[in-house]
Design a protein around this motif. Sequence first.
Motif, PDB file in Angstrom:
ATOM      1  N   LYS A  13     -11.860   8.551  -7.488  1.00  0.00           N
ATOM      2  CA  LYS A  13     -11.770   9.583  -6.178  1.00  0.00           C
ATOM      3  C   LYS A  13     -12.453   9.685  -5.637  1.00  0.00           C
ATOM      4  CE  LYS A  13      -8.933  12.304  -9.526  1.00  0.00           C
ATOM      5  NZ  LYS A  13      -9.173  13.360 -10.280  1.00  0.00           N
ATOM      6  N   ALA A  14     -13.835   8.975  -5.398  1.00  0.00           N
ATOM      7  CA  ALA A  14     -14.000   9.309  -4.188  1.00  0.00           C
ATOM      8  C   ALA A  14     -14.366   8.563  -2.934  1.00  0.00           C
ATOM      9  CB  ALA A  14     -15.867   8.234  -4.169  1.00  0.00           C
ATOM     10  N   CYS A  15     -13.570   7.523  -2.865  1.00  0.00           N
ATOM     11  CA  CYS A  15     -12.337   6.202  -2.200  1.00  0.00           C
ATOM     12  C   CYS A  15     -11.258   6.730  -1.710  1.00  0.00           C
ATOM     13  CB  CYS A  15     -13.188   5.473  -1.910  1.00  0.00           C
ATOM     14  SG  CYS A  15     -15.140   5.349  -1.886  1.00  0.00           S
ATOM     15  N   HIS A  16     -10.432   6.645  -3.325  1.00  0.00           N
ATOM     16  CA  HIS A  16      -9.257   6.862  -3.083  1.00  0.00           C
ATOM     17  C   HIS A  16      -7.956   7.764  -3.524  1.00  0.00           C
ATOM     18  CE1 HIS A  16      -9.105   2.474  -3.022  1.00  0.00           C
ATOM     19  NE2 HIS A  16     -10.173   2.125  -3.964  1.00  0.00           N
ATOM     20  N   LYS A  17      -7.194   8.291  -2.948  1.00  0.00           N
ATOM     21  CA  LYS A  17      -6.591   9.377  -3.296  1.00  0.00           C
ATOM     22  C   LYS A  17      -5.259   8.794  -3.591  1.00  0.00           C
ATOM     23  CE  LYS A  17      -7.967  11.974   0.644  1.00  0.00           C
ATOM     24  NZ  LYS A  17      -7.261  12.891   1.883  1.00  0.00           N
TER      25      LYS A  17
ATOM     26  N   THR B 204     -11.395   6.271   2.084  1.00  0.00           N
ATOM     27  CA  THR B 204     -12.318   5.511   2.389  1.00  0.00           C
ATOM     28  C   THR B 204     -11.416   4.011   1.581  1.00  0.00           C
ATOM     29  OG1 THR B 204     -14.095   6.543   2.674  1.00  0.00           O
ATOM     30  CG2 THR B 204     -14.846   4.154   2.414  1.00  0.00           C
ATOM     31  N   GLY B 205     -10.543   4.060   0.769  1.00  0.00           N
ATOM     32  CA  GLY B 205      -9.497   2.712   0.228  1.00  0.00           C
ATOM     33  C   GLY B 205      -8.644   3.285   0.465  1.00  0.00           C
ATOM     34  N   PRO B 206      -7.840   2.558   0.231  1.00  0.00           N
ATOM     35  CA  PRO B 206      -6.003   2.484   0.317  1.00  0.00           C
ATOM     36  C   PRO B 206      -5.641   3.764  -0.882  1.00  0.00           C
ATOM     37  CG  PRO B 206      -6.692   0.768  -0.287  1.00  0.00           C
ATOM     38  CD  PRO B 206      -7.934   1.039  -0.206  1.00  0.00           C
ATOM     39  N   HIS B 207      -4.749   4.046  -0.881  1.00  0.00           N
ATOM     40  CA  HIS B 207      -4.237   4.864  -1.701  1.00  0.00           C
ATOM     41  C   HIS B 207      -3.672   4.194  -3.246  1.00  0.00           C
ATOM     42  CE1 HIS B 207       0.385   4.834  -0.974  1.00  0.00           C
ATOM     43  NE2 HIS B 207      -0.192   4.357   0.080  1.00  0.00           N
ATOM     44  N   LEU B 208      -3.532   4.989  -4.220  1.00  0.00           N
ATOM     45  CA  LEU B 208      -3.334   4.664  -5.096  1.00  0.00           C
ATOM     46  C   LEU B 208      -2.224   4.541  -6.154  1.00  0.00           C
ATOM     47  CD1 LEU B 208      -6.856   3.082  -6.287  1.00  0.00           C
ATOM     48  CD2 LEU B 208      -5.557   2.133  -4.625  1.00  0.00           C
ATOM     49  N   ASP B 209      -1.456   5.732  -5.315  1.00  0.00           N
ATOM     50  CA  ASP B 209      -0.042   5.690  -5.777  1.00  0.00           C
ATOM     51  C   ASP B 209       0.891   4.428  -5.445  1.00  0.00           C
ATOM     52  OD1 ASP B 209      -0.765   7.100  -3.492  1.00  0.00           O
ATOM     53  OD2 ASP B 209       1.387   7.715  -3.296  1.00  0.00           O
TER      54      ASP B 209
ATOM     55  N   ASN C 166     -14.825  -8.467  -0.088  1.00  0.00           N
ATOM     56  CA  ASN C 166     -13.312  -7.047   0.383  1.00  0.00           C
ATOM     57  C   ASN C 166     -14.712  -6.432   0.702  1.00  0.00           C
ATOM     58  OD1 ASN C 166     -13.930  -5.641  -2.090  1.00  0.00           O
ATOM     59  ND2 ASN C 166     -13.845  -6.540  -3.339  1.00  0.00           N
ATOM     60  N   LYS C 167     -14.584  -5.540   0.866  1.00  0.00           N
ATOM     61  CA  LYS C 167     -15.260  -4.230   1.222  1.00  0.00           C
ATOM     62  C   LYS C 167     -14.982  -2.862  -0.174  1.00  0.00           C
ATOM     63  CE  LYS C 167     -12.208  -3.155   5.053  1.00  0.00           C
ATOM     64  NZ  LYS C 167     -11.549  -2.746   6.338  1.00  0.00           N
ATOM     65  N   MET C 168     -14.932  -3.477  -1.223  1.00  0.00           N
ATOM     66  CA  MET C 168     -15.210  -1.858  -2.048  1.00  0.00           C
ATOM     67  C   MET C 168     -16.649  -2.455  -2.215  1.00  0.00           C
ATOM     68  SD  MET C 168     -11.983  -1.188  -5.251  1.00  0.00           S
ATOM     69  CE  MET C 168     -12.663  -0.992  -6.594  1.00  0.00           C
ATOM     70  N   ALA C 169     -17.132  -1.164  -2.624  1.00  0.00           N
ATOM     71  CA  ALA C 169     -18.332  -1.054  -2.555  1.00  0.00           C
ATOM     72  C   ALA C 169     -18.575  -1.244  -4.404  1.00  0.00           C
ATOM     73  CB  ALA C 169     -18.697   0.041  -1.908  1.00  0.00           C
TER      74      ALA C 169
ATOM     75  N   VAL D  94      -7.560   2.937 -16.906  1.00  0.00           N
ATOM     76  CA  VAL D  94      -6.873   3.633 -15.548  1.00  0.00           C
ATOM     77  C   VAL D  94      -5.573   2.783 -15.482  1.00  0.00           C
ATOM     78  CG1 VAL D  94      -8.231   3.046 -13.219  1.00  0.00           C
ATOM     79  CG2 VAL D  94      -9.668   4.172 -15.090  1.00  0.00           C
ATOM     80  N   ILE D  95      -5.587   1.876 -16.079  1.00  0.00           N
ATOM     81  CA  ILE D  95      -4.278   1.003 -15.346  1.00  0.00           C
ATOM     82  C   ILE D  95      -3.271   2.121 -16.450  1.00  0.00           C
ATOM     83  CG2 ILE D  95      -2.561  -1.049 -15.659  1.00  0.00           C
ATOM     84  CD1 ILE D  95      -5.409  -3.016 -15.887  1.00  0.00           C
ATOM     85  N   ALA D  96      -3.591   2.245 -17.293  1.00  0.00           N
ATOM     86  CA  ALA D  96      -2.152   3.313 -17.693  1.00  0.00           C
ATOM     87  C   ALA D  96      -2.100   4.623 -16.422  1.00  0.00           C
ATOM     88  CB  ALA D  96      -2.536   3.626 -19.027  1.00  0.00           C
ATOM     89  N   TYR D  97      -2.539   5.004 -16.090  1.00  0.00           N
ATOM     90  CA  TYR D  97      -2.914   5.435 -15.428  1.00  0.00           C
ATOM     91  C   TYR D  97      -2.114   5.549 -14.123  1.00  0.00           C
ATOM     92  CZ  TYR D  97      -4.319   9.328 -11.894  1.00  0.00           C
ATOM     93  OH  TYR D  97      -4.392  10.730 -10.979  1.00  0.00           O
ATOM     94  N   LEU D  98      -2.564   4.337 -13.613  1.00  0.00           N
ATOM     95  CA  LEU D  98      -2.003   3.993 -12.547  1.00  0.00           C
ATOM     96  C   LEU D  98      -0.679   3.644 -12.086  1.00  0.00           C
ATOM     97  CD1 LEU D  98      -4.362   1.773 -10.911  1.00  0.00           C
ATOM     98  CD2 LEU D  98      -4.184   4.303 -10.221  1.00  0.00           C
ATOM     99  N   GLN D  99      -0.109   2.812 -13.870  1.00  0.00           N
ATOM    100  CA  GLN D  99       1.485   2.984 -14.340  1.00  0.00           C
ATOM    101  C   GLN D  99       2.092   4.264 -14.038  1.00  0.00           C
ATOM    102  OE1 GLN D  99       0.682   0.605 -17.693  1.00  0.00           O
ATOM    103  NE2 GLN D  99       2.888  -1.117 -16.717  1.00  0.00           N
ATOM    104  N   SER D 100       1.527   5.364 -14.445  1.00  0.00           N
ATOM    105  CA  SER D 100       2.263   6.256 -14.691  1.00  0.00           C
ATOM    106  C   SER D 100       2.625   7.039 -13.743  1.00  0.00           C
ATOM    107  CB  SER D 100       1.367   7.463 -15.662  1.00  0.00           C
ATOM    108  OG  SER D 100      -0.120   7.626 -14.487  1.00  0.00           O
ATOM    109  N   ILE D 101       1.511   6.798 -12.443  1.00  0.00           N
ATOM    110  CA  ILE D 101       1.700   7.561 -10.970  1.00  0.00           C
ATOM    111  C   ILE D 101       2.235   6.095 -10.081  1.00  0.00           C
ATOM    112  CG2 ILE D 101      -0.169   9.014 -10.960  1.00  0.00           C
ATOM    113  CD1 ILE D 101      -1.547   7.532  -9.418  1.00  0.00           C
ATOM    114  N   SER D 102       2.883   5.150 -10.826  1.00  0.00           N
ATOM    115  CA  SER D 102       3.413   4.529  -9.696  1.00  0.00           C
ATOM    116  C   SER D 102       5.116   4.131 -10.213  1.00  0.00           C
ATOM    117  CB  SER D 102       2.854   2.562  -9.822  1.00  0.00           C
ATOM    118  OG  SER D 102       1.507   2.964  -9.826  1.00  0.00           O
TER     119      SER D 102
END
Length: 168
Positions: free
Chosen positions: A82-86, A93-98, A143-146, A159-167
């Motif tokens: 969450k520091a970089c992604h919404k 700072t990073g692209p949104h991940l929904d 890549n730019k991801m720190a 995390v992947i299960a969470y990202l799937q749930s919001i995708s």
Amino acid sequence: MFKNILKAVVGVVGAGLFLIVVSKASDALFTLKAQPTGENVVAMTAAPGGAGGDAAPAEEEVAVVLGAGDAAKGEKVFGKCKACHKVDGTNATGPHLDGVVGRAVGSVADFAYSDGVKAHGGVWTIEMLDAWLAKPKDYIPGNKMAFAGLPKDEDRYNVIAYLQSISQ
């Protein structure tokens, strides 16, 4: 006579120890884990064509098993991201991940991706996300991801299960 008996006993004990060591070594190399069922098995479509020019069916289903991914636990682990992604459709700072699962790599509008990400191409599949989340710098060099990554399989699966749930 005593020497012969001693040699036989040492031979049997030595062979037994050898078998134990080989058994333990093979267990360490070839462990079978219980396979998850239901929601943790995701069918994905592989690209048409095969290696070496072999004719392959136009589409081939591939089962991707991601352990016991838990979206609720993944949302908690996502706190590290969450520091970089919404996940509300806006970039930080990073692209949104929904909507990231199934989205083209480097395709979020108004985000300045690195050349490595732009050149990578493809679609964010479950397998790609797993590899990316393990070690982003190794998966797409430059890549730019720190963020160093999520070394624990369970954290990545969650995390992947969470990202799937919001995708969806």
